[in-house]
Enzyme design. Structure first.
Site, PDB file in Angstrom:
ATOM      1  N   HIS A  40      38.503   4.977 -12.027  1.00 16.33           N
ATOM      2  CA  HIS A  40      37.656   6.046 -12.593  1.00 16.33           C
ATOM      3  C   HIS A  40      36.375   5.474 -13.213  1.00 16.33           C
ATOM      4  O   HIS A  40      35.848   6.028 -14.167  1.00 16.33           O
ATOM      5  CB  HIS A  40      38.407   6.848 -13.677  1.00 16.33           C
ATOM      6  CG  HIS A  40      39.786   7.243 -13.276  1.00 16.33           C
ATOM      7  ND1 HIS A  40      40.066   8.402 -12.580  1.00 16.33           N
ATOM      8  CD2 HIS A  40      40.983   6.627 -13.455  1.00 16.33           C
ATOM      9  CE1 HIS A  40      41.360   8.479 -12.354  1.00 16.33           C
ATOM     10  NE2 HIS A  40      41.946   7.410 -12.875  1.00 16.33           N
TER      11      HIS A  40
ATOM     12  N   SER B 195       8.209  -1.695  -9.055  1.00 12.64           N
ATOM     13  CA  SER B 195       7.690  -0.347  -9.245  1.00 12.64           C
ATOM     14  C   SER B 195       6.178  -0.431  -9.360  1.00 12.64           C
ATOM     15  O   SER B 195       5.642  -1.400  -9.902  1.00 12.64           O
ATOM     16  CB  SER B 195       8.295   0.245 -10.521  1.00 12.64           C
ATOM     17  OG  SER B 195       7.433   1.233 -11.041  1.00 12.64           O
TER      18      SER B 195
ATOM     19  N   LYS C  87      10.255  -3.472 -13.784  1.00 12.71           N
ATOM     20  CA  LYS C  87      11.307  -3.049 -12.851  1.00 12.71           C
ATOM     21  C   LYS C  87      11.575  -4.039 -11.718  1.00 12.71           C
ATOM     22  O   LYS C  87      10.662  -4.623 -11.170  1.00 12.71           O
ATOM     23  CB  LYS C  87      10.920  -1.711 -12.202  1.00 12.71           C
ATOM     24  CG  LYS C  87      11.110  -0.530 -13.104  1.00 12.71           C
ATOM     25  CD  LYS C  87      12.590  -0.254 -13.319  1.00 12.71           C
ATOM     26  CE  LYS C  87      12.801   1.167 -13.767  1.00 12.71           C
ATOM     27  NZ  LYS C  87      13.105   2.079 -12.731  1.00 12.71           N
TER      28      LYS C  87
ATOM     29  N   GLU D 218      20.086   0.915  -2.082  1.00 11.52           N
ATOM     30  CA  GLU D 218      19.925   2.381  -2.101  1.00 11.52           C
ATOM     31  C   GLU D 218      19.641   2.919  -0.696  1.00 11.52           C
ATOM     32  O   GLU D 218      20.161   3.957  -0.297  1.00 11.52           O
ATOM     33  CB  GLU D 218      18.799   2.774  -3.061  1.00 11.52           C
ATOM     34  CG  GLU D 218      19.207   2.569  -4.516  1.00 11.52           C
ATOM     35  CD  GLU D 218      18.035   2.705  -5.494  1.00 11.52           C
ATOM     36  OE1 GLU D 218      16.970   3.195  -5.092  1.00 11.52           O
ATOM     37  OE2 GLU D 218      18.193   2.302  -6.651  1.00 11.52           O
TER      38      GLU D 218
END
Ligand code: ARG
Length: 458
Positions: A155, A276, A282, A289
């Site tokens: 979980h 970024s 970043k 992704e």
């Protein structure tokens, strides 16, 4: 430029030509188309349907076309309907009348079914090579990290401690199954459609066994209607590819979580991450992704082909031309995702200290503390409740089980002795789990040896 102009009195409407034609995407089948035609011509000569001279002219002409396409001196022209018409027209242009005999006893229906099978067989080998090299990457990380402790989750909550070796071992199993799925498909699909003709075979004395063997098939498809209209193997392939993507996507999801500031379990290599345009701090896991995102288009290909096939009466229908773009796209997508995931994984750094310290938090040794009591004769249900109360005490004191004093332990149960600390240490928690498949070092060493054997013999 048509193969079927004879019974028509009008030119095809340009929009119809564009809509109908497949050459913009089946052009990538040119090698397979030529290989199939060479086998067909060889068989036609063996059966005395064409002469030796004609066969030799055809084979030479086809080989020249292939070489010219590869070296770029010949371009595939969009005015042809498909790659089959293009190659045949080229052949006739180069060798004249002998070229017109190539299509004897053959239809584009068995031709395209054959080309696609030959293409898929090659691509299954390419996919298998990529997965195998990915497995080597997992194996290396596993070998190096049998003592790198980290939390195991259920979980997405810390559950029990494992090792990085054990965690990666789960992916090793998944991708091992993916290879075996691909190899099953390759075995099952290995019958030759060639000689099925349009749908009902031919009246020529073709030797279908012979052409099948020439092309590396186990034998000819035993029903010509099925031979031209079977696309099951593509559906199986797309299903196997979807499963590979699902595995890659789960791995990507973990990499994204591990790369987050909160976890910081890993550091992505600069070459395999991106920045970024506005936030200078970043370093984004874009590759992971994108792999996760591209899973959708591979699933889409599977559903799309299942839907295309579901209403088709026997035998060939033009709907089946839709099998190509989506299958090619799915294969290309999976191949690039495998290559990039492999590179991303093999170059990333694991922050082992952070992983280990995370494994000491979150009462991850609570099960082991309960097991300790069970080993001292306390029934498991009672042990569970005693440890529950100790966890509550820890929350109250803002500490962890291994930091409680023996007096604290004894205040809940007199059974606790000094050996509790050893029993709930991270090392013990992991290394006592030694049934095969568990993260303990001994168990992991056995699995690593089996994996090594697998990698050297498969
Ligand atoms: N481009 C077609 C396909 O991909 C080739 C077969 C054409 N056959 C036909 N009867 N029109 O399915």
């Amino acid at each position: 430029m048509k193969l079927w102009g004879g019974r028509f009195t009008k030119e095809t409407n340009q929009l119809v030509h564009n809509f109908n034609s497949s050459i913009s995407f089946d052009r990538r089948l040119f090698r397979q188309d030529i290989e199939g035609s060479i086998a067909h011509a060889t068989m036609l000569e063996k059966q005395k349907i064409i002469s030796k001279t004609e066969r030799d002219l055809i084979i030479k002409g086809l080989s020249d076309i292939k070489d010219a396409l590869i070296d770029g001196s010949l371009e595939i022209s969009q005015e042809y309907e498909d790659i089959h018409s293009f190659v045949e027209a080229q052949l006739i242009q180069r060798i004249g009348d002998a070229g017109k005999k190539l299509h004897t006893g053959r239809s584009r229906n068995d031709q395209v079914a054959l080309d696609m099978k030959l293409y898929i067989r090659d691509e299954i080998n390419n996919l298998d090579d990529l997965i195998k090299s990915f497995l080597f990457t997992f194996h290396k990380i596993m070998k190096d990290n049998t003592q790198t402790y980290m939390p195991g989750f259920t979980h997405l909550q810390k559950a029990q401690p494992v090792t990085l070796s054990h965690h990666m071992g789960a992916y090793f199993e998944m991708f091992k199954r993916d290879r075996s799925r691909l190899s099953d498909i390759k075995k099952r699909m290995n019958t030759s459609p060639l000689g099925s003709g349009a749908l009902a075979g031919t009246t020529y004395p073709l030797d279908r066994d012979y052409s099948a063997i020439l092309l590396g098939f186990d034998g000819p498809a035993l029903n010509s209607m099925d031979g031209v209209s079977d696309r099951d193997y593509l559906i199986e392939l797309l299903s196997a590819l979807s499963t590979i993507m699902m595995h890659l996507s789960r791995l990507s999801e973990e990499i994204i979580i591990w790369n987050s500031n909160e976890y910081h379990f890993i550091e992505l290599d600069d070459a395999y991450s991106t920045g970024s345009s506005i936030m200078p701090q970043k370093k984004n896991p874009d590759i992971a992704e994108l792999v996760r995102g591209k899973t959708g288009r591979v699933y889409g290909a599977l559903i799309s082909l299942l839907t295309t096939m579901k209403g088709l009466s026997l035998a060939y229908n033009k709907d089946m031309q839709e099998d190509k773009e989506l299958t090619f796209d799915a294969i290309d997508t999976v191949k690039s995702c495998l290559v990039l995931s492999d590179k991303m994984l093999s170059t990333m750094k694991f922050n082992k200290d952070i992983m280990e310290s995370s494994a000491t938090k979150g009462f991850i040794n609570a099960t082991d503390a309960a097991d300790y009591l069970v080993n001292k004769g306390v029934p498991f249900r009672d042990a569970h409740s005693i440890i529950g109360r100790l966890v509550l005490m820890c929350i109250d004191k803002n500490t962890s089980l291994e930091k409680l004093s023996l007096t604290d332990f004894k205040s809940i149960s007199p059974v606790f002795e000094d050996d509790i600390y050893e029993a709930i240490s991270l090392t013990t928690c992991v290394n006592k789990r030694n049934t095969i498949g568990a993260p303990g070092k001994e168990a992991m060493m056995k699995v690593l040896a089996l994996n090594e054997e697998y990698l050297s013999s498969n």
